[in-house]
Write an enzyme that holds these catalytic residues in place. Structure first.
Site, PDB file in Angstrom:
ATOM      1  CG  HIS A 180      -7.891   7.326 -16.680  1.00 50.65           C
ATOM      2  ND1 HIS A 180      -8.752   6.474 -16.029  1.00 50.65           N
ATOM      3  CD2 HIS A 180      -7.831   8.442 -15.905  1.00 50.65           C
ATOM      4  CE1 HIS A 180      -9.206   7.045 -14.926  1.00 50.65           C
ATOM      5  NE2 HIS A 180      -8.661   8.258 -14.831  1.00 50.65           N
ATOM      6  N   GLY A 204      -5.764  -2.313  13.891  1.00 51.87           N
ATOM      7  CA  GLY A 204      -4.570  -2.363  13.041  1.00 51.87           C
ATOM      8  C   GLY A 204      -3.508  -1.405  13.571  1.00 51.87           C
ATOM      9  NE  ARG A 228      -8.128  -4.855  -1.045  1.00 51.04           N
ATOM     10  CZ  ARG A 228      -8.340  -3.846  -1.874  1.00 51.04           C
ATOM     11  NH1 ARG A 228      -7.368  -3.007  -2.170  1.00 51.04           N
ATOM     12  NH2 ARG A 228      -9.525  -3.650  -2.431  1.00 51.04           N
ATOM     13  CB  SER A 269      -0.876  -0.033   1.251  1.00 50.34           C
ATOM     14  OG  SER A 269      -1.835   0.972   1.190  1.00 50.34           O
ATOM     15  CG  ASN A 280      -4.221  -1.668  -1.489  1.00 52.24           C
ATOM     16  OD1 ASN A 280      -5.338  -2.162  -1.605  1.00 52.24           O
ATOM     17  ND2 ASN A 280      -3.317  -2.154  -0.670  1.00 52.24           N
ATOM     18  CG  HIS A 325       0.536  13.399   0.921  1.00 48.96           C
ATOM     19  ND1 HIS A 325      -0.645  13.900   0.437  1.00 48.96           N
ATOM     20  CD2 HIS A 325       0.202  12.364   1.723  1.00 48.96           C
ATOM     21  CE1 HIS A 325      -1.661  13.203   0.943  1.00 48.96           C
ATOM     22  NE2 HIS A 325      -1.180  12.262   1.724  1.00 48.96           N
ATOM     23  CG  HIS A 347      -4.133   4.954  -2.945  1.00 50.22           C
ATOM     24  ND1 HIS A 347      -5.217   4.338  -3.542  1.00 50.22           N
ATOM     25  CD2 HIS A 347      -3.787   4.190  -1.885  1.00 50.22           C
ATOM     26  CE1 HIS A 347      -5.522   3.251  -2.844  1.00 50.22           C
ATOM     27  NE2 HIS A 347      -4.688   3.137  -1.852  1.00 50.22           N
TER      28      HIS A 347
END
Lengths: 291, 291
Positions: A132, A249, A101, A83, A99, A87, A97
């Site tokens: 895109h 978490g 999993r 993940s 991620n 910034h 961002h």
């Protein structure tokens, strides 16, 4: 899943090269209950003001809370992922961002999830198109139906409901991809690794293009204001963040996604016809960025 | 409930006098669905960096969502209240929050709620004692059992679960006070108005004592870091905020509670034996501030 750890290594190395000065600091942690842990890596540097590239692999007994969330019965689970949130300092470099999993329960149930989305402080239509197009080409390698489906999923997921605006220009989001997709576990694993590898290529291009652009105090003020929206999305709506915080978490690893600084100004509205107003007006679902 | 509007007027006037320079700006708004609206008043000033003093009075048909939250059946509702959050400039002046509210459904069901809690950037035990003594004396005027009960309620409510720390030194919190309390509606109304009036006295004392204290850049950095926690509490755990954002309340009025600026630093720990470490260590439930 050493492939996920290797990906984390590769990405951190690339980002250190991009920043030119900063180095990631690593925290190894283990779960206080259950098994596993993670490698949280944070950079606070000259050009990437605050960023995290996290790997985790946790396992344990399926709790009642987890059953409720999954809407599935099960005994033992494994979950692993990478993940990232970055910034940047320069307001013309977007927040990004990524991620990926993998989740497995009792050797029978398994799925992949993940995505990439981009949050420019200033939207540049050609950069959004580049993002895109890159994501479409990654998706197309596995399934020609994926891009449009996952693009819409991102529009819906990365939506700040109380503002009625998207977090940025979207990207792709997907969850619970399993054998019912008509692809083997190996194919889906390749797909998510491909998403992870594409991340570096995408961010490198956007970073190199913009990180030396001159900017004003007004640009910084707008960057910090947009970061406020990022905080709002992550703390109010992001299911991953909320799940993590509600289930005990590791808080500092979860909240690495928050910026070094964020601003709120009551009922702020950008000046008409400004670059800020252009960005604000583009934060809508359903934009076809690829022209 | 013109008493609530009058209270808003009185408090705004007192705060303008305290700040010395700032004036509140007012936004009148009306509900897009249902009836009613509010008077949102915001100050962005020399000593109160960002603050809101809001009055609202809304009414409408009880939605299924509201029934679920209330765990009660009903047709028509009225809700009115005053809500305040102040973020001062000087790190030695605490953040303060006050809210009083009245809810009524179908002329049969009614209750009051509210509270005051204090979030010092730097905890001063004598100031915390002063706060709690003031609140105890307001509570005692209506019911000798209230203070200890509402003090504990505040400890439980203003708790940042994912940090395992309180938002500040607490105060009082109460909800759904009705005739089952053994007090008439008039008595409970007097009680909540008393809470509202006490707010000004409390803040005036803490403000005047501290607003001219000298402070360093380090004090400001810590203030902004603690403000980050305030943002986390409000967006992740505060039921009022979440209810508002999830049910289409007026976002800018709800999020007036957020500071002008907030900072996040990965895994920050204050220096041992510093004033910051003292504050961090005191952010626990169950502290008897009155010695």
């Amino acid at each position: 899943m050493t492939a996920f750890q290797n990906l984390q290594d590769e990405i951190c190395q690339s980002l250190e090269e991009l920043d030119g000065e900063g180095k990631f600091a690593q925290d190894l942690w283990t779960m206080s209950s259950g098994g596993g842990g993670g490698r949280t890596r944070i950079i606070e540097a000259a050009h990437i003001e605050k960023g995290g590239v996290n790997f985790s692999h946790v396992s344990g007994t399926v709790s009642d809370q987890l059953k409720k969330i999954l809407k599935k019965e099960g005994k033992q689970y494994h979950a692993t992922g990478v993940s990232i949130v970055l910034h940047p300092v320069n307001p013309f470099v977007p927040i990004i961002h990524m991620n990926i999993r993998y989740f497995e329960m009792d050797d029978e149930i398994w799925w992949f999830g993940g995505g990439i989305d981009l949050t420019p402080h200033y939207i540049d239509d050609s950069e959004a198109a580049f993002l895109h197009e890159s994501l479409r080409s990654v998706c197309d390698r596995t399934d020609k139906a994926y891009y449009s489906r996952f693009k819409q999923w991102a529009d819906d997921y990365f939506f700040i409901r109380h503002r009625q605006e998207t977090r940025g220009v979207g990207g792709i989001f997907f969850d619970r991809l399993d054998q019912s997709e008509g692809h083997s576990k190996e194919e889906l694993f390749d797909f998510v690794l491909g998403v992870g590898q594409e991340f570096t290529k995408i961010y490198k291009q956007l970073f190199v293009k913009n990180f030396q652009r001159k900017y004003t105090d007004d640009n910084v003020a707008w960057r910090n204001y947009r970061r406020g929206r990022y905080v709002e999305f992550n703390l109010v709506w992001d299911r991953g963040t909320r799940f993590g915080l509600e289930t005990g978490g590791r808080t500092e690893s979860i909240l690495m996604s928050l910026p070094a600084t964020a601003n709120w100004i009551y009922d702020y509205k950008p000046e008409a016809n400004s670059a800020e107003a252009h960005t604000q007006a583009r934060l809508k679902k359903g934009v076809d960025w690829i022209v």
